[in-house]
Write a protein that holds these residues in place. Structure first.
Motif, PDB file in Angstrom:
ATOM      1  N   PRO A  52       0.844  -1.194   0.000  1.00  0.00           N
ATOM      2  CA  PRO A  52       0.000   0.000   0.000  1.00  0.00           C
ATOM      3  C   PRO A  52       0.882   1.248   0.000  1.00  0.00           C
ATOM      4  CG  PRO A  52      -0.032  -1.066   2.149  1.00  0.00           C
ATOM      5  CD  PRO A  52       0.793  -1.925   1.248  1.00  0.00           C
ATOM      6  N   THR A  53       1.011   1.882  -1.158  1.00  0.00           N
ATOM      7  CA  THR A  53       1.934   2.993  -1.349  1.00  0.00           C
ATOM      8  C   THR A  53       1.173   4.255  -1.752  1.00  0.00           C
ATOM      9  OG1 THR A  53       3.617   1.442  -2.085  1.00  0.00           O
ATOM     10  CG2 THR A  53       3.981   3.739  -2.614  1.00  0.00           C
ATOM     11  N   ILE A  54       1.516   5.366  -1.098  1.00  0.00           N
ATOM     12  CA  ILE A  54       0.881   6.650  -1.398  1.00  0.00           C
ATOM     13  C   ILE A  54       1.972   7.677  -1.661  1.00  0.00           C
ATOM     14  CG2 ILE A  54      -0.559   8.522  -0.493  1.00  0.00           C
ATOM     15  CD1 ILE A  54      -2.016   6.408   1.188  1.00  0.00           C
ATOM     16  N   SER A  55       1.810   8.444  -2.737  1.00  0.00           N
ATOM     17  CA  SER A  55       2.677   9.588  -3.026  1.00  0.00           C
ATOM     18  C   SER A  55       1.822  10.841  -2.931  1.00  0.00           C
ATOM     19  CB  SER A  55       3.289   9.476  -4.423  1.00  0.00           C
ATOM     20  OG  SER A  55       4.187   8.387  -4.474  1.00  0.00           O
ATOM     21  N   LEU A  56       2.385  11.883  -2.324  1.00  0.00           N
ATOM     22  CA  LEU A  56       1.655  13.127  -2.110  1.00  0.00           C
ATOM     23  C   LEU A  56       2.327  14.271  -2.853  1.00  0.00           C
ATOM     24  CD1 LEU A  56       1.580  12.848   1.772  1.00  0.00           C
ATOM     25  CD2 LEU A  56      -0.314  12.289   0.250  1.00  0.00           C
ATOM     26  N   GLN A  57       1.532  15.132  -3.444  1.00  0.00           N
ATOM     27  CA  GLN A  57       2.056  16.369  -4.005  1.00  0.00           C
ATOM     28  C   GLN A  57       1.286  17.516  -3.364  1.00  0.00           C
ATOM     29  OE1 GLN A  57       1.452  17.413  -8.174  1.00  0.00           O
ATOM     30  NE2 GLN A  57       3.477  18.369  -8.230  1.00  0.00           N
ATOM     31  N   ASP A  93       6.253   7.726  -2.582  1.00  0.00           N
ATOM     32  CA  ASP A  93       6.304   6.329  -2.148  1.00  0.00           C
ATOM     33  C   ASP A  93       6.338   6.130  -0.638  1.00  0.00           C
ATOM     34  OD1 ASP A  93       6.282   5.630  -4.847  1.00  0.00           O
ATOM     35  OD2 ASP A  93       8.463   5.709  -4.966  1.00  0.00           O
ATOM     36  N   VAL A  94       5.310   6.627   0.036  1.00  0.00           N
ATOM     37  CA  VAL A  94       5.121   6.340   1.454  1.00  0.00           C
ATOM     38  C   VAL A  94       4.465   4.961   1.525  1.00  0.00           C
ATOM     39  CG1 VAL A  94       3.997   7.053   3.589  1.00  0.00           C
ATOM     40  CG2 VAL A  94       4.850   8.787   1.982  1.00  0.00           C
ATOM     41  N   VAL A  95       5.161   3.983   2.088  1.00  0.00           N
ATOM     42  CA  VAL A  95       4.638   2.618   2.158  1.00  0.00           C
ATOM     43  C   VAL A  95       3.994   2.410   3.522  1.00  0.00           C
ATOM     44  CG1 VAL A  95       5.190   0.161   2.031  1.00  0.00           C
ATOM     45  CG2 VAL A  95       6.411   1.787   0.574  1.00  0.00           C
ATOM     46  N   VAL A 102      -4.953   3.999   7.679  1.00  0.00           N
ATOM     47  CA  VAL A 102      -5.314   5.290   7.119  1.00  0.00           C
ATOM     48  C   VAL A 102      -4.149   6.246   7.366  1.00  0.00           C
ATOM     49  CG1 VAL A 102      -6.914   7.240   7.304  1.00  0.00           C
ATOM     50  CG2 VAL A 102      -7.771   4.896   7.485  1.00  0.00           C
ATOM     51  N   LEU A 103      -3.742   6.958   6.324  1.00  0.00           N
ATOM     52  CA  LEU A 103      -2.663   7.937   6.430  1.00  0.00           C
ATOM     53  C   LEU A 103      -3.271   9.305   6.703  1.00  0.00           C
ATOM     54  CD1 LEU A 103       0.393   8.623   6.038  1.00  0.00           C
ATOM     55  CD2 LEU A 103      -0.193   9.144   3.662  1.00  0.00           C
ATOM     56  N   ALA A 126      -0.238   1.505  -5.971  1.00  0.00           N
ATOM     57  CA  ALA A 126       0.311   2.840  -5.753  1.00  0.00           C
ATOM     58  C   ALA A 126      -0.777   3.887  -5.994  1.00  0.00           C
ATOM     59  CB  ALA A 126       1.501   3.080  -6.664  1.00  0.00           C
ATOM     60  N   LYS A 127      -0.820   4.874  -5.135  1.00  0.00           N
ATOM     61  CA  LYS A 127      -1.827   5.923  -5.226  1.00  0.00           C
ATOM     62  C   LYS A 127      -1.122   7.269  -5.167  1.00  0.00           C
ATOM     63  CE  LYS A 127      -6.217   7.078  -3.027  1.00  0.00           C
ATOM     64  NZ  LYS A 127      -7.178   6.617  -2.030  1.00  0.00           N
ATOM     65  N   GLU A 128      -1.498   8.198  -6.051  1.00  0.00           N
ATOM     66  CA  GLU A 128      -0.954   9.548  -6.032  1.00  0.00           C
ATOM     67  C   GLU A 128      -2.073  10.510  -5.652  1.00  0.00           C
ATOM     68  OE1 GLU A 128       0.917  10.498  -9.761  1.00  0.00           O
ATOM     69  OE2 GLU A 128       2.654   9.255  -9.285  1.00  0.00           O
ATOM     70  N   VAL A 129      -1.756  11.403  -4.712  1.00  0.00           N
ATOM     71  CA  VAL A 129      -2.745  12.340  -4.197  1.00  0.00           C
ATOM     72  C   VAL A 129      -2.174  13.750  -4.285  1.00  0.00           C
ATOM     73  CG1 VAL A 129      -4.070  13.017  -2.158  1.00  0.00           C
ATOM     74  CG2 VAL A 129      -3.650  10.594  -2.608  1.00  0.00           C
ATOM     75  N   GLN A 130      -2.970  14.677  -4.795  1.00  0.00           N
ATOM     76  CA  GLN A 130      -2.577  16.082  -4.793  1.00  0.00           C
ATOM     77  C   GLN A 130      -3.349  16.797  -3.684  1.00  0.00           C
ATOM     78  OE1 GLN A 130      -3.404  17.293  -8.872  1.00  0.00           O
ATOM     79  NE2 GLN A 130      -1.200  17.297  -9.277  1.00  0.00           N
TER      80      GLN A 130
END
Length: 145
Positions: A52-57, A93-95, A102-103, A126-130
């Motif tokens: 479960p990977t999240i990238s944030l912008q 890539d926050v794993v 929940v992040l 992988a999930k990218e969130v703005q």
């Protein structure tokens, strides 16, 4: 390509390397996350799960990246990490430990206070969130030649 809720079902001709490449990860990460003993032996029908990977912008109200912003990340209510956005406003890539976590994302204000700005649940890969600030506007300065 067969996609399961949180992974990939192996088909004839698949390798961990091709599965990893097609899903934006590495074979090593798949081996680690799936506890695969021999990375050269996967079987047809086997479910290969993704981390479960999240990238944030982080963006300002004009959708410009916010560099060097300090964020505190919490997972299921516990402090997970402090990070700083790169020049393009990304934290990549926050794993997370699991898909049920929940992040929570907190920004650090100049006053030292923290403010929660997002709560994100991972999805099947992988999930990218703005994250767009409704108030902050970053002003750029240009160097004179």
């Amino acid at each position: 390509m067969t996609q399961a809720a949180t992974g990939y079902v192996v088909r004839k001709g698949d390798t961990l390397a091709t599965i990893a490449r097609d899903h934006g990860t590495t074979a090593e990460a798949l081996v680690r996350y799936n506890h695969i003993k021999d990375p050269n032996r996967i079987t047809i029908g086997q479910l290969v799960k993704f981390e479960p990977t999240i990238s944030l912008q982080v963006l300002d109200r004009l959708y410009q990246p916010i560099p060097d912003m300090k964020l505190s990340l919490y997972v299921s209510g516990r402090h997970f990490s402090d990070v700083i956005t790169c020049a393009e406003g990304w934290v990549k890539d926050v794993v997370l430990p699991s898909f049920s976590d929940v992040l929570q994302v907190f920004v650090h204000k100049p006053s030292g206070e923290r403010k929660r700005v997002a709560q994100i649940k991972p999805s099947g890969g992988a999930k990218e969130v703005q994250l767009v600030s409704p108030k902050v506007k970053v002003t750029a300065t240009s160097a004179k030649a």
